[in-house]
Enzyme design. Structure first.
Site, PDB file in Angstrom:
ATOM      1  N   SER A 161       0.836  -1.196   0.000  1.00 19.20           N
ATOM      2  CA  SER A 161       0.000   0.000   0.000  1.00 19.20           C
ATOM      3  C   SER A 161       0.878   1.257   0.000  1.00 19.20           C
ATOM      4  O   SER A 161       1.681   1.446  -0.911  1.00 19.20           O
ATOM      5  CB  SER A 161      -0.964  -0.042   1.188  1.00 19.20           C
ATOM      6  OG  SER A 161      -1.983   0.919   1.065  1.00 19.20           O
ATOM      7  N   ASP A 256     -10.199  -3.908  -4.967  1.00 21.50           N
ATOM      8  CA  ASP A 256      -9.389  -2.911  -4.266  1.00 21.50           C
ATOM      9  C   ASP A 256      -9.407  -1.623  -5.071  1.00 21.50           C
ATOM     10  O   ASP A 256      -9.219  -1.644  -6.289  1.00 21.50           O
ATOM     11  CB  ASP A 256      -7.964  -3.445  -4.121  1.00 21.50           C
ATOM     12  CG  ASP A 256      -6.989  -2.487  -3.463  1.00 21.50           C
ATOM     13  OD1 ASP A 256      -7.419  -1.439  -2.947  1.00 21.50           O
ATOM     14  OD2 ASP A 256      -5.780  -2.798  -3.467  1.00 21.50           O
ATOM     15  N   HIS A 286      -8.153  -4.979  -0.386  1.00 21.66           N
ATOM     16  CA  HIS A 286      -6.949  -4.267   0.013  1.00 21.66           C
ATOM     17  C   HIS A 286      -6.544  -4.687   1.432  1.00 21.66           C
ATOM     18  O   HIS A 286      -7.382  -4.802   2.326  1.00 21.66           O
ATOM     19  CB  HIS A 286      -7.195  -2.758  -0.013  1.00 21.66           C
ATOM     20  CG  HIS A 286      -5.954  -1.966   0.193  1.00 21.66           C
ATOM     21  ND1 HIS A 286      -5.070  -1.711  -0.823  1.00 21.66           N
ATOM     22  CD2 HIS A 286      -5.430  -1.385   1.305  1.00 21.66           C
ATOM     23  CE1 HIS A 286      -4.056  -1.005  -0.357  1.00 21.66           C
ATOM     24  NE2 HIS A 286      -4.243  -0.801   0.934  1.00 21.66           N
TER      25      HIS A 286
END
Length: 324
Positions: A161, A256, A286
């Site tokens: 991320s 996501d 995610h």
């Protein structure tokens, strides 16, 4: 990509809904950190033992940086491969414990040394503060390779991320001679475009865990001004040229909001001639790699990342490495 959730991912979302709690963007940063710190231990799996763990502080551009070093079981005492792991959390939340499960897996599966820095977070420390801490940690690894028992030529960078964002930027800096050379980059559902305009923001903007409004909240805390979103050090997808960066393993979750920008970054890397292994988990959400207690695909993703890393060292791609 599909919008059909994997049963394990659906279970995690149900656990989150049952727990209640307000979205991060409706409260203070302190409240968001407290809520996150309370939640991640219920999602991580067992923290498997490693050969050794060391915590220390190193010099950074604005004070000391706390780092955690895991030496995996089977890692060579000298000349081991190593990864700098950069935790996710939207540049606002996360710490040395929030992604420790992933670091331990990487250490053991890779017979490697994993270094994770507790880099400075926004909004107290906006861009490029956290990036500078990550760069300082990478330089520390290269400059102290012998003391760390690692091979300076086998250092890679990894992150998920926001950590994947930082890892991608470090790979570009390394290409340009502004950071130590890298042997590989492992990008797990990375942020690559802070403009946040890809279609996956529409498809998965609400109801799939990380929401579009929360991601905007993270981004707005990180950047100093809106113009920072156009800086390739915030949005590596906007870098003029990606040629010459380290070989990349890119892992994407199908459900996501970051799916499209991650796929676009992998495509640009491939077009630039960079060796890329792109792996997609269509029904995942995610953050799934940090949810090993409930999602077995988490460890699978890390195992595949390690396999790709090893293949890069051999100068080839894993079988069927381009995409699912």
């Amino acid at each position: 990509m599909t919008t059909t959730l994997d049963p394990d991912a659906l279970r995690v979302l149900e656990i989150g809904r049952a727990a209640g709690g307000a979205p991060f963007e409706t409260g203070s940063v302190a409240a968001a950190r407290a809520a996150y710190n309370a939640s991640f231990p219920t999602l991580q799996g067992e923290h498997e033992p490693v050969a050794a763990t060391l915590e220390k502080r190193i010099d950074g551009p604005n004070g000391p940086i706390a780092i955690r070093i895991h030496r995996g079981i089977g890692a060579l005492p000298n000349g081991a491969p190593a990864l700098l792991y950069l935790h996710g959390g939207g540049w606002v939340i996360g710490n040395l414990d929030s992604h420790d499960e992933i670091c331990r897996w990487l250490a053991n599966l890779g017979n490697a040394v994993i270094v994770c820095p507790d880099y400075r977070l926004a909004p107290e420390h906006k861009f490029p503060a956290g990036l500078e801490d990550c760069l300082s940690t990478l330089r520390f690894m290269a400059e102290n390779a012998a003391d760390l028992g690692i091979d300076k030529a086998r250092i890679g960078v990894a992150g998920d991320s926001a950590g994947g964002n930082l890892a991608a930027v470090l790979a570009l800096l390394a290409r340009d001679g502004l950071a130590p050379p890298l042997a590989a980059q492992i990008l797990i559902y990375p942020n690559t475009d802070a403009r946040q305009t890809s279609d996956s923001y529409r498809r998965f903007g609400d109801g799939f865990g990380l929401t579009a409004t929360t991601m905007a909240w993270f981004r707005d805390h990180y950047v100093r001004t809106p113009d920072d979103s156009l800086d390739w050090r915030v949005s590596p997808l906007l870098a003029p040229d990606l040629a010459g960066v380290a070989p990349a393993f890119v892992a994407l979750a199908g459900c996501d909001i970051l799916a499209d920008e991650g796929a676009a970054y992998a495509a640009r890397l491939q077009a630039a001639g960079v060796p890329v292994t792109l792996r997609q988990w269509p029904g995942q959400i995610h953050g799934f790699v940090s949810m090993g207690r409930h999602i077995p695909a988490a460890r699978q993703a890390v195992a595949e990342a390690v396999a790709a890393w090893r293949q890069f060292e051999k100068g080839s791609l894993p079988p069927d490495g381009q995409a699912d």
